[in-house]
Design a protein around this motif. Sequence first.
Motif, PDB file in Angstrom:
ATOM      1  N   VAL A 165      16.787  54.263   5.314  1.00 13.76           N
ATOM      2  CA  VAL A 165      15.728  55.154   5.774  1.00 13.76           C
ATOM      3  C   VAL A 165      15.055  55.924   4.656  1.00 13.76           C
ATOM      4  N   ILE A 166      15.665  55.986   3.489  1.00 12.68           N
ATOM      5  CA  ILE A 166      14.945  56.635   2.391  1.00 12.68           C
ATOM      6  C   ILE A 166      14.317  55.620   1.439  1.00 12.68           C
ATOM      7  N   GLN A 167      14.481  54.332   1.750  1.00 15.42           N
ATOM      8  CA  GLN A 167      13.854  53.289   0.932  1.00 15.42           C
ATOM      9  C   GLN A 167      12.706  52.586   1.634  1.00 15.42           C
ATOM     10  N   TYR A 168      12.842  52.384   2.934  1.00 10.36           N
ATOM     11  CA  TYR A 168      11.872  51.584   3.672  1.00 10.36           C
ATOM     12  C   TYR A 168      11.032  52.455   4.608  1.00 10.36           C
ATOM     13  N   PRO A 169       9.774  52.099   4.789  1.00 10.62           N
ATOM     14  CA  PRO A 169       8.913  52.877   5.684  1.00 10.62           C
ATOM     15  C   PRO A 169       9.287  52.699   7.147  1.00 10.62           C
ATOM     16  N   LEU A 170       9.101  53.759   7.896  1.00 15.26           N
ATOM     17  CA  LEU A 170       9.243  53.766   9.342  1.00 15.26           C
ATOM     18  C   LEU A 170       7.880  54.102   9.929  1.00 15.26           C
ATOM     19  N   LEU A 171       7.652  53.710  11.154  1.00 14.26           N
ATOM     20  CA  LEU A 171       6.385  54.078  11.788  1.00 14.26           C
ATOM     21  C   LEU A 171       6.400  55.544  12.186  1.00 14.26           C
ATOM     22  N   VAL A 172       7.509  55.989  12.783  1.00 10.65           N
ATOM     23  CA  VAL A 172       7.596  57.359  13.302  1.00 10.65           C
ATOM     24  C   VAL A 172       8.954  57.944  12.968  1.00 10.65           C
ATOM     25  N   GLN A 173       9.049  59.265  13.104  1.00 10.35           N
ATOM     26  CA  GLN A 173      10.296  59.980  12.902  1.00 10.35           C
ATOM     27  C   GLN A 173      10.236  61.289  13.685  1.00 10.35           C
TER      28      GLN A 173
ATOM     29  N   GLU B 157       6.582  62.568  15.120  1.00 13.02           N
ATOM     30  CA  GLU B 157       5.511  62.633  14.140  1.00 13.02           C
ATOM     31  C   GLU B 157       5.471  61.310  13.383  1.00 13.02           C
ATOM     32  N   GLY B 158       4.357  61.046  12.744  1.00 11.12           N
ATOM     33  CA  GLY B 158       4.232  59.807  12.001  1.00 11.12           C
ATOM     34  C   GLY B 158       4.962  59.847  10.679  1.00 11.12           C
ATOM     35  N   ASP B 159       5.398  58.678  10.245  1.00  9.58           N
ATOM     36  CA  ASP B 159       5.896  58.513   8.877  1.00  9.58           C
ATOM     37  C   ASP B 159       4.852  57.661   8.152  1.00  9.58           C
ATOM     38  N   LEU B 160       4.972  56.354   8.218  1.00 14.10           N
ATOM     39  CA  LEU B 160       3.901  55.513   7.681  1.00 14.10           C
ATOM     40  C   LEU B 160       2.680  55.574   8.597  1.00 14.10           C
TER      41      LEU B 160
ATOM     42  N   LEU C  86      -2.051  53.178  10.131  1.00 17.40           N
ATOM     43  CA  LEU C  86      -1.142  53.383   9.014  1.00 17.40           C
ATOM     44  C   LEU C  86      -1.829  54.030   7.819  1.00 17.40           C
ATOM     45  N   LYS C  87      -1.035  54.767   7.042  1.00 15.66           N
ATOM     46  CA  LYS C  87      -1.515  55.337   5.788  1.00 15.66           C
ATOM     47  C   LYS C  87      -1.720  54.220   4.759  1.00 15.66           C
ATOM     48  N   GLU C  88      -2.583  54.459   3.810  1.00 13.96           N
ATOM     49  CA  GLU C  88      -2.676  53.549   2.681  1.00 13.96           C
ATOM     50  C   GLU C  88      -1.461  53.772   1.800  1.00 13.96           C
TER      51      GLU C  88
ATOM     52  N   ASN D  71      11.106  53.932  26.214  1.00 15.46           N
ATOM     53  CA  ASN D  71      11.634  54.581  25.005  1.00 15.46           C
ATOM     54  C   ASN D  71      11.126  53.888  23.735  1.00 15.46           C
ATOM     55  N   VAL D  72       9.837  53.630  23.682  1.00 14.93           N
ATOM     56  CA  VAL D  72       9.257  52.921  22.538  1.00 14.93           C
ATOM     57  C   VAL D  72       9.501  53.668  21.233  1.00 14.93           C
ATOM     58  N   LEU D  73       9.142  54.942  21.173  1.00 13.50           N
ATOM     59  CA  LEU D  73       9.257  55.677  19.913  1.00 13.50           C
ATOM     60  C   LEU D  73      10.711  55.856  19.474  1.00 13.50           C
ATOM     61  N   PRO D  74      11.651  56.195  20.379  1.00 17.62           N
ATOM     62  CA  PRO D  74      13.048  56.246  19.935  1.00 17.62           C
ATOM     63  C   PRO D  74      13.542  54.935  19.348  1.00 17.62           C
ATOM     64  N   GLN D  75      13.077  53.816  19.888  1.00 16.69           N
ATOM     65  CA  GLN D  75      13.488  52.523  19.355  1.00 16.69           C
ATOM     66  C   GLN D  75      12.894  52.276  17.968  1.00 16.69           C
ATOM     67  N   LEU D  76      11.627  52.605  17.818  1.00 15.99           N
ATOM     68  CA  LEU D  76      10.941  52.288  16.565  1.00 15.99           C
ATOM     69  C   LEU D  76      11.389  53.159  15.403  1.00 15.99           C
ATOM     70  N   GLN D  77      12.144  54.214  15.658  1.00 14.23           N
ATOM     71  CA  GLN D  77      12.589  55.044  14.550  1.00 14.23           C
ATOM     72  C   GLN D  77      13.639  54.336  13.691  1.00 14.23           C
ATOM     73  N   GLN D  78      14.056  53.135  14.108  1.00 13.29           N
ATOM     74  CA  GLN D  78      14.943  52.351  13.250  1.00 13.29           C
ATOM     75  C   GLN D  78      14.357  50.969  12.982  1.00 13.29           C
ATOM     76  N   PHE D  79      13.048  50.866  13.085  1.00 12.86           N
ATOM     77  CA  PHE D  79      12.349  49.641  12.717  1.00 12.86           C
ATOM     78  C   PHE D  79      11.932  49.774  11.253  1.00 12.86           C
ATOM     79  N   PHE D  80      12.785  49.268  10.365  1.00 12.23           N
ATOM     80  CA  PHE D  80      12.507  49.348   8.933  1.00 12.23           C
ATOM     81  C   PHE D  80      11.518  48.250   8.563  1.00 12.23           C
ATOM     82  N   ILE D  81      10.413  48.635   7.951  1.00  8.94           N
ATOM     83  CA  ILE D  81       9.417  47.663   7.528  1.00  8.94           C
ATOM     84  C   ILE D  81       9.797  47.160   6.138  1.00  8.94           C
ATOM     85  N   LEU D  82       9.905  45.844   5.995  1.00 12.02           N
ATOM     86  CA  LEU D  82      10.329  45.233   4.741  1.00 12.02           C
ATOM     87  C   LEU D  82       9.139  44.594   4.031  1.00 12.02           C
TER      88      LEU D  82
END
Length: 560
Positions: free
Chosen positions: A76-84, A92-95, A112-114, A174-185
């Motif tokens: 979680v401190i290396q890969y972007p998440l959509l939300v947190q 709130e948004g992360d990426l 998404l942010k640039e 529970n879309v957002l709770p699920q996506l808080q562990q969707f690590f984008i690689l």
Amino acid sequence: MTKRALWAAAILAVLLAVAACGGSDDGGEATPAGTGQEDTGGEIVKGGILRIGTTGEIDSINPFVAFNSESYQAFVIQYPLLVQYSPEFEWEGDLAESWETSEDGLTWTFHLKEAQWSDGEPLTAEDAVWTGETVLEYADGPTSILAPFLSHVESLEAPDPQTLVITYERPVGNVLPQLQQFFILPEHVWSQHVGNNGRGLKAWNLQDDLPVVGAGPFVITEFDRKGTSIFEKNPSYYGTEANVDAIGYQHFENEDALLAAFEAGELDFLEEVPSNAVPQLESDESAVVSKVESTQINNFIFNSNPDKPNNRELLDPEVREAFEYAIDREEIAEVVFAGNAEPVASIVAPQTGEWMNPNIEPLPFDVEMANQILDEAGYERGADGVRRDDEGQPMAYEVITPTGVQGVQREFEIIQRGLEQAGIRVTPKALDDTTAFEEILKPDSKYESFDLALWSWVGYLDPDFVLSVTTCDQWGGWSDTGYCNEEYDELYQEQGVTVDQEERKEIVWRMQDIHQRDRPYIHLVAVEYITVSKANWAGFHPDLIAYSKLPWIDPHRTSE
């Protein structure tokens, strides 16, 4: 497990806003963080290394392999998440800068942010699409560990580099709770390692190709599962710059060595403090101890594979019930955790609120009842006092005790004494966390070797993940029991697409009823989360970190 979450731990982003407090008396330049300077002026001192100690371990830095929560802290401190979660426990948004949902609830659009990866390559929505499609394609095999977080996803699309569209088969509650562990690689890195039917994803040893390519506030530049791993600040991070330059994350083989290193000034933060050490640490003016509720549930595990070849009497519901009567949860809470725990009977923690079924209560410690059940079931004692199974073999078993789990040996000793009074002999099999999970799975994720184990689960505030670990789909993935029940699986799928949260709660309660009936686990205690930091450090959020053991709340906030 601490899995672990996926077993217990606070995320490496304890880091939330972390910095040293200090200042120079002569008005000169501030001393770098991590040097141990006393707080003389109250100013924030940036730079240096935050040194974190743990008895847990980062079992792997490959997201398709890892199960320990320490590993997920790294992700979680290396890969972007959509939300947190925000510090106020709001989304709130992360990426993602923003998002919206279609009226029918099927389509979620994230803006998404640039951003860019740590190797300078662009980070776009296409990376998210590739990650999601890969997880879904191999969900029945190599990517099963990450599949629950994309449950019911039908497709992912990137209409442009900064837009991600996720379409669900049905509305999901529970879309957002699920996506808080969707690590984008990073697609340009990982696509080279898919291999035959996705097997290459699990086979890749990232430690051979350091530094890890990520996009979060830190990236791993050195990795040692049994030693110290180094996370260096990522200058390409799309968020607020971290106050510290790096994190040193050090594994210790036992709690005594961990505490000695902290007291000697060799560590700045302990992510999980043994309860019996709290009085001593609280008397130390250079230390700050924090205790908060968490979602950690310690449990006693039965191998629930119906085809296990040996000691099949452990599949008998009456035997499992007798085991529960012979375990003194109150003593575990008081002796092992010094009162910083409470007896529980569900894998869903009290801290989740109404998601925990209030009708499921722990059986009392009653050795007389345990003996009565076993007597009536025909398990007679031998001359040595140990009961015999149907084949006349002693009811004597090894219990896997992962050494990274706090207090596991003392927990085992209490359980051992109670079971001995019931005519059951158990001995510990102490293994490091990685070897322990391998022992549970073998051979080839068939759950045919082990009988019993101790460990823990740390769940999210939403119950979906922790309920998913005992589904049939998680054989060879998260499952540490080999449990498989079609009725339970149907309810798991149903709760995931039940938007009305009251209706969903009723389904979640029914799932816990099934767990209680079948007992793949005897859940023991819900454990408070205790951390300690040196007083010259500031910015820790223990209340958030406690839930970040699996929600990993606020993982990227490293400055305020």
